[in-house]
Each structure stands twice: as structure tokens, then as C-alpha cells.
Scaffold this active site. Structure first.
Site, mmCIF file in Angstrom:
data_model
loop_
_atom_site.group_PDB
_atom_site.id
_atom_site.type_symbol
_atom_site.label_atom_id
_atom_site.label_comp_id
_atom_site.label_asym_id
_atom_site.label_seq_id
_atom_site.Cartn_x
_atom_site.Cartn_y
_atom_site.Cartn_z
ATOM 1 N N HIS A 226 -1.969 -5.378 1.801
ATOM 2 C CA HIS A 226 -3.225 -6.113 1.649
ATOM 3 C C HIS A 226 -2.899 -7.522 1.190
ATOM 4 C CE1 HIS A 226 -7.189 -7.381 0.252
ATOM 5 N NE2 HIS A 226 -6.561 -7.856 -0.811
ATOM 6 N N GLU B 235 -9.557 -10.900 -7.050
ATOM 7 C CA GLU B 235 -8.671 -9.736 -6.949
ATOM 8 C C GLU B 235 -7.546 -9.790 -7.983
ATOM 9 O OE1 GLU B 235 -9.470 -9.122 -2.146
ATOM 10 O OE2 GLU B 235 -7.517 -9.821 -2.824
ATOM 11 N N ASN C 260 -1.325 0.187 7.394
ATOM 12 C CA ASN C 260 -0.767 -1.098 7.809
ATOM 13 C C ASN C 260 -0.037 -1.810 6.674
ATOM 14 O OD1 ASN C 260 -2.962 -1.760 6.299
ATOM 15 N ND2 ASN C 260 -4.067 -2.853 7.906
ATOM 16 N N LYS D 100 0.825 -1.204 0.000
ATOM 17 C CA LYS D 100 0.000 0.000 0.000
ATOM 18 C C LYS D 100 0.865 1.263 0.000
ATOM 19 C CE LYS D 100 -3.397 -2.148 3.025
ATOM 20 N NZ LYS D 100 -4.599 -1.889 3.841
ATOM 21 N N TYR E 12 -12.455 -2.677 -2.080
ATOM 22 C CA TYR E 12 -12.869 -2.692 -0.669
ATOM 23 C C TYR E 12 -14.398 -2.619 -0.512
ATOM 24 C CZ TYR E 12 -8.079 -2.309 1.129
ATOM 25 O OH TYR E 12 -6.773 -2.555 1.479
HETATM 26 N N1 UDP Z 1 -9.092 -0.308 8.203
HETATM 27 C C1 UDP Z 1 -9.246 0.921 8.838
HETATM 28 N N2 UDP Z 1 -9.945 0.982 10.028
HETATM 29 C C2 UDP Z 1 -10.505 -0.137 10.584
HETATM 30 C C3 UDP Z 1 -10.358 -1.374 9.944
HETATM 31 C C4 UDP Z 1 -9.647 -1.433 8.742
HETATM 32 O O1 UDP Z 1 -8.773 1.932 8.343
HETATM 33 O O2 UDP Z 1 -11.125 -0.013 11.671
HETATM 34 C C5 UDP Z 1 -8.356 -0.376 6.934
HETATM 35 C C6 UDP Z 1 -6.995 -1.059 7.056
HETATM 36 O O3 UDP Z 1 -6.076 -0.408 6.179
HETATM 37 C C7 UDP Z 1 -7.307 -2.483 6.566
HETATM 38 C C8 UDP Z 1 -8.351 -2.202 5.483
HETATM 39 O O4 UDP Z 1 -9.129 -1.126 6.016
HETATM 40 O O5 UDP Z 1 -6.158 -3.144 6.063
HETATM 41 C C9 UDP Z 1 -9.257 -3.364 5.178
HETATM 42 O O6 UDP Z 1 -9.811 -3.855 6.373
HETATM 43 P P1 UDP Z 1 -9.903 -5.423 6.658
HETATM 44 O O7 UDP Z 1 -10.745 -5.596 7.882
HETATM 45 O O8 UDP Z 1 -10.327 -6.128 5.424
HETATM 46 O O9 UDP Z 1 -8.404 -5.801 7.077
HETATM 47 P P2 UDP Z 1 -7.278 -6.668 6.326
HETATM 48 O O10 UDP Z 1 -7.974 -7.728 5.528
HETATM 49 O O11 UDP Z 1 -6.479 -5.699 5.478
HETATM 50 O O12 UDP Z 1 -6.429 -7.236 7.438
HETATM 51 MG MG MG Z 2 -9.604 -7.667 4.255
#
Ligand code: UDP
Ligand code: MG
Length: 156
Positions: A115, A126, A112, A9, A49
Site C-alpha cells: 500500500h 495515514e 498486490n 502487506k 480502507y
Molecule cells: N482491491 C481488491 N479488489 C479490487 C480493487 C482493490 O481486492 O477490485 C484491493 C487491493 O489489495 C488494493 C486495495 O484493495 O490494493 C485498495 O484498493 P485501491 O483501489 O485503493 O488500490 P491501491 O491504492 O492499493 O492501488
Molecule cells: Mg488506494
């Protein structure tokens, strides 16, 4: 062989961590079958997303995802979806275990770094979003028979 879609990212690019993150997947024994740099558009981010649409973090997430170029990678390996998610660590940087990518390099709940697809079906979808068929490569890695035990006819 299972495939997954990884996105490094915008914070991975801005913080110069892309090489280190790619290195972890190479060293683990996974095969890079597609890789490119691009700027994710707002439309692509909203589609990628879509499951989070309506949540309070959705709009900031779209802004984050589109804020700088990214690297997208299609990787291949046995059980790669589950293993890559483990290597990434928990979603929130502050919760991710040390030794994971997010645990070692991220503290934020949003920024973080990475992805990774959360199921083989999501990976399939994807990879289709980010790669044309001609951008994905089939080849036998030179060390394949040392990454896996192939001597029984199975991939162990
Ligand atoms: N995210 C955020 N706030 C939250 C949860 C998620 O900004 O409370 C962002 C974070 O960058 C995350 C992305 O949204 O990686 C997608 O969320 P997901 O729950 O799918 O997490 P991932 O699969 O990336 O671990
Ligand atoms: Mg996710």
C-alpha cells in the site's frame, strides 16, 4: 520534504519479499523516517480502507489486510507520494508494468504486496494512524547532498 505511508502487506511477509521491497525505496534515495512490524486489527483495517466500504471487495480486503503481520514505513523525499505510487505499479498485479514492485512480483487483483498513500493529505492522515510522534525520526542522511543537488539553495 514530502512524506508517504507504505504498508508491506501480509503477502509480502509470507512470500519473503519485504527486504527486496524496502531495498527498492532505499536505493531510490528515499529516507526511512519510521518503520515497524504489527498485526493490523480489523478496526484499523476498516478505518484505513474506509473509502472502499460497501464495495464488493471490501470484506475480503479487510480479511487479507489482517491475515498476517505487516511492516508499516513512513518514508520521506521530494515528490515521494507520486514516485512511490509509480514504483508500486498499477493496483492489479496483472496490469502493473514490469519494473514496478507489483509488476515484478504480483499477479493478483487483491494480493498486490504493498500500500502507498495516494496524496500528501492521505499520507499525513495515514502516518498519524500508524505512528506516534516519538516513533518518527528526523535526521540528515549522510548522502543527502548526492541524492539531490543542493548547490543552488534549492533541492533539485
Ligand atoms: N482491491 C481488491 N479488489 C479490487 C480493487 C482493490 O481486492 O477490485 C484491493 C487491493 O489489495 C488494493 C486495495 O484493495 O490494493 C485498495 O484498493 P485501491 O483501489 O485503493 O488500490 P491501491 O491504492 O492499493 O492501488
Ligand atoms: Mg488506494
Amino acid at each position: 520534504m514530502e512524506k508517504t505511508l507504505i504498508i508491506l502487506k501480509p503477502d509480502a511477509l509470507q512470500r519473503r519479499l519485504m527486504g527486496k521491497i524496502i531495498c527498492r525505496f532505499e536505493e531510490k534515495g528515499f529516507q526511512i523516517i519510521g518503520l515497524k512490524m504489527l498485526r493490523i486489527t480489523e478496526t484499523m483495517a476498516r478505518k484505513h480502507y474506509a473509502e472502499h466500504e460497501g464495495k464488493d471487495f471490501f470484506e475480503p480486503l479487510v480479511r487479507y489486510t489482517t491475515s498476517a503481520p505487516v511492516i508499516v514505513m513512513a518514508l520521506q523525499g521530494k515528490n515521494i507520494v507520486e514516485i512511490a505510487r509509480k514504483m508500486m505499479g498499477a493496483t492489479f498485479g496483472f496490469r502493473a508494468e514490469p519494473g514496478t514492485i507489483r509488476g515484478d512480483y504480483a499477479v493478483s487483483n487483491r494480493f498486490n504486496l504493498i500500500h502507498g498513500s495516494d496524496s500528501p493529505a492521505a499520507a499525513e492522515r495515514e502516518i498519524g494512524t500508524f505512528f506516534h510522534t516519538g516513533e518518527l525520526f528526523e535526521y540528515k542522511p549522510a548522502d543527502f547532498s548526492w541524492i539531490y543537488d543542493l548547490s543552488t539553495g534549492d533541492i533539485i
